[in-house]
Scaffold this motif. Structure first.
Motif, mmCIF file in Angstrom:
data_model
loop_
_atom_site.group_PDB
_atom_site.id
_atom_site.type_symbol
_atom_site.label_atom_id
_atom_site.label_comp_id
_atom_site.label_asym_id
_atom_site.label_seq_id
_atom_site.Cartn_x
_atom_site.Cartn_y
_atom_site.Cartn_z
ATOM 1 N N TYR A 53 -5.394 -0.613 8.513
ATOM 2 C CA TYR A 53 -5.601 -0.807 10.172
ATOM 3 C C TYR A 53 -6.033 0.819 10.876
ATOM 4 C CZ TYR A 53 -2.695 -4.772 10.411
ATOM 5 O OH TYR A 53 -2.042 -5.888 10.484
ATOM 6 N N PRO A 54 -6.413 0.513 11.817
ATOM 7 C CA PRO A 54 -6.866 1.418 12.622
ATOM 8 C C PRO A 54 -5.650 2.753 13.388
ATOM 9 C CG PRO A 54 -7.166 -0.244 14.148
ATOM 10 C CD PRO A 54 -6.163 -0.678 13.238
ATOM 11 N N SER A 55 -4.465 2.357 13.399
ATOM 12 C CA SER A 55 -3.969 3.784 13.756
ATOM 13 C C SER A 55 -2.477 3.523 12.413
ATOM 14 C CB SER A 55 -3.425 3.352 14.775
ATOM 15 O OG SER A 55 -2.769 2.257 15.409
ATOM 16 N N ARG A 56 -1.760 3.993 12.816
ATOM 17 C CA ARG A 56 -0.495 4.383 11.917
ATOM 18 C C ARG A 56 0.777 3.449 12.480
ATOM 19 N NH1 ARG A 56 1.130 7.997 8.103
ATOM 20 N NH2 ARG A 56 -0.299 9.335 8.377
ATOM 21 N N GLY A 57 0.523 3.811 14.015
ATOM 22 C CA GLY A 57 1.427 3.093 14.681
ATOM 23 C C GLY A 57 1.502 1.286 14.853
ATOM 24 N N GLY A 112 14.248 10.221 -7.593
ATOM 25 C CA GLY A 112 15.317 10.673 -8.995
ATOM 26 C C GLY A 112 14.977 9.481 -10.179
ATOM 27 N N GLY A 113 13.893 8.650 -10.270
ATOM 28 C CA GLY A 113 13.805 7.870 -10.513
ATOM 29 C C GLY A 113 13.520 6.050 -10.645
ATOM 30 N N GLY A 114 13.998 5.027 -11.300
ATOM 31 C CA GLY A 114 13.925 3.758 -11.190
ATOM 32 C C GLY A 114 12.780 3.454 -11.106
ATOM 33 N N SER A 115 12.549 1.420 -10.609
ATOM 34 C CA SER A 115 10.905 1.645 -11.082
ATOM 35 C C SER A 115 10.580 1.304 -9.366
ATOM 36 C CB SER A 115 11.060 0.046 -11.950
ATOM 37 O OG SER A 115 11.644 -0.355 -11.108
ATOM 38 N N ILE A 116 9.337 0.904 -9.611
ATOM 39 C CA ILE A 116 8.111 0.720 -8.512
ATOM 40 C C ILE A 116 8.686 -1.140 -8.008
ATOM 41 C CG2 ILE A 116 5.845 0.082 -7.543
ATOM 42 C CD1 ILE A 116 6.716 3.392 -7.816
ATOM 43 N N PHE A 117 8.814 -1.115 -6.657
ATOM 44 C CA PHE A 117 8.512 -2.271 -6.724
ATOM 45 C C PHE A 117 7.845 -2.643 -5.376
ATOM 46 C CE2 PHE A 117 11.581 -4.984 -3.172
ATOM 47 C CZ PHE A 117 12.064 -5.707 -3.525
ATOM 48 N N VAL A 118 7.438 -2.072 -4.979
ATOM 49 C CA VAL A 118 5.397 -2.467 -4.169
ATOM 50 C C VAL A 118 5.692 -1.605 -3.744
ATOM 51 C CG1 VAL A 118 7.027 -2.544 -1.865
ATOM 52 C CG2 VAL A 118 5.178 -4.644 -2.148
ATOM 53 N N TRP A 119 3.717 -2.277 -4.091
ATOM 54 C CA TRP A 119 2.947 -1.340 -3.536
ATOM 55 C C TRP A 119 1.345 -1.083 -2.619
ATOM 56 C CZ3 TRP A 119 -1.771 -1.252 -4.714
ATOM 57 C CH2 TRP A 119 -2.330 -2.273 -6.725
ATOM 58 N N THR A 120 0.914 -1.064 -2.295
ATOM 59 C CA THR A 120 -0.859 -0.836 -0.992
ATOM 60 C C THR A 120 -1.221 -0.541 -1.134
ATOM 61 O OG1 THR A 120 -1.775 -2.453 0.376
ATOM 62 C CG2 THR A 120 0.048 -0.798 0.918
ATOM 63 N N CYS A 121 -2.478 -0.190 -1.324
ATOM 64 C CA CYS A 121 -3.489 0.670 -0.588
ATOM 65 C C CYS A 121 -4.509 0.506 0.699
ATOM 66 C CB CYS A 121 -3.929 0.992 -2.378
ATOM 67 S SG CYS A 121 -3.569 1.823 -3.305
ATOM 68 N N THR A 122 -4.935 1.308 0.824
ATOM 69 C CA THR A 122 -5.852 1.859 2.040
ATOM 70 C C THR A 122 -7.228 0.776 0.799
ATOM 71 O OG1 THR A 122 -6.227 4.183 2.639
ATOM 72 C CG2 THR A 122 -5.383 2.748 3.745
ATOM 73 N N SER A 123 -8.589 0.619 1.971
ATOM 74 C CA SER A 123 -9.660 -0.002 1.564
ATOM 75 C C SER A 123 -9.975 1.321 0.296
ATOM 76 C CB SER A 123 -10.972 -0.194 2.337
ATOM 77 O OG SER A 123 -10.486 -1.762 3.079
ATOM 78 N N GLY A 124 -10.638 1.095 -0.947
ATOM 79 C CA GLY A 124 -11.819 2.329 -1.741
ATOM 80 C C GLY A 124 -10.219 3.345 -2.209
ATOM 81 N N HIS A 125 -9.032 3.262 -2.250
ATOM 82 C CA HIS A 125 -8.188 4.044 -2.944
ATOM 83 C C HIS A 125 -6.457 3.620 -3.408
ATOM 84 C CE1 HIS A 125 -9.951 6.357 1.234
ATOM 85 N NE2 HIS A 125 -8.954 7.378 -0.057
ATOM 86 N N LEU A 126 -7.607 3.387 -4.796
ATOM 87 C CA LEU A 126 -6.747 2.014 -6.187
ATOM 88 C C LEU A 126 -6.068 3.605 -7.009
ATOM 89 C CD1 LEU A 126 -5.973 -0.271 -6.568
ATOM 90 C CD2 LEU A 126 -7.085 -1.006 -7.802
#
Length: 126
Positions: A53-57, A112-126
């Motif tokens: 997206y073009p802005s944080r908002g 403080g621990g746990g496991s990854i529940f969900v994730w996403t990246c912008t284009s070109g940042h994996l």
């Protein structure tokens, strides 16, 4: 005193920075597009993600809209990188980073621990 060329100076600084644990971020090109992303999570575990997206908002609104519940909250908001949310028994915690690994490490560290529940990246940042 020995004079360093610009190329040799940059190489020396990069080598010293890596060896010394110092992080130096390169400035983005003046006309480079910045992509924003966000992750929202509801108390019932529903998620919403946005990227490029073009802005944080705009990214945060899109994540909240795709989450679809009144209890949705943005837990990770980032630009040109990745976001991740870790889940423990009692809560969700967001983290961000320039790569997926860094974002996941951040979320797990902050929770403080746990496991990854969900994730996403912008284009070109994996």
């Amino acid at each position: 005193m020995k004079t360093l060329t610009k190329k040799a100076f940059v190489a020396a600084v990069a080598t010293a920075s890596v060896a010394g644990g110092i992080q130096i971020a390169a400035a983005p090109a003046a006309n480079a597009a910045v992509n924003f992303g966000a992750i929202a999570v509801a108390s019932n575990g529903a998620t919403g993600r946005s990227w490029d997206y073009p802005s944080r908002g705009a990214a945060e609104r899109a994540a909240l809209n795709s989450c679809g519940w009144g209890s949705c909250k943005v837990l990770a908001s980032f630009s040109d990188g990745c976001g991740a949310v870790a889940q423990t028994r009692t809560r969700y915690q967001g983290g961000t980073g320039r790569s997926l690994y860094a974002a996941q490490r951040s979320a797990i560290s902050l929770s403080g621990g746990g496991s990854i529940f969900v994730w996403t990246c912008t284009s070109g940042h994996l």
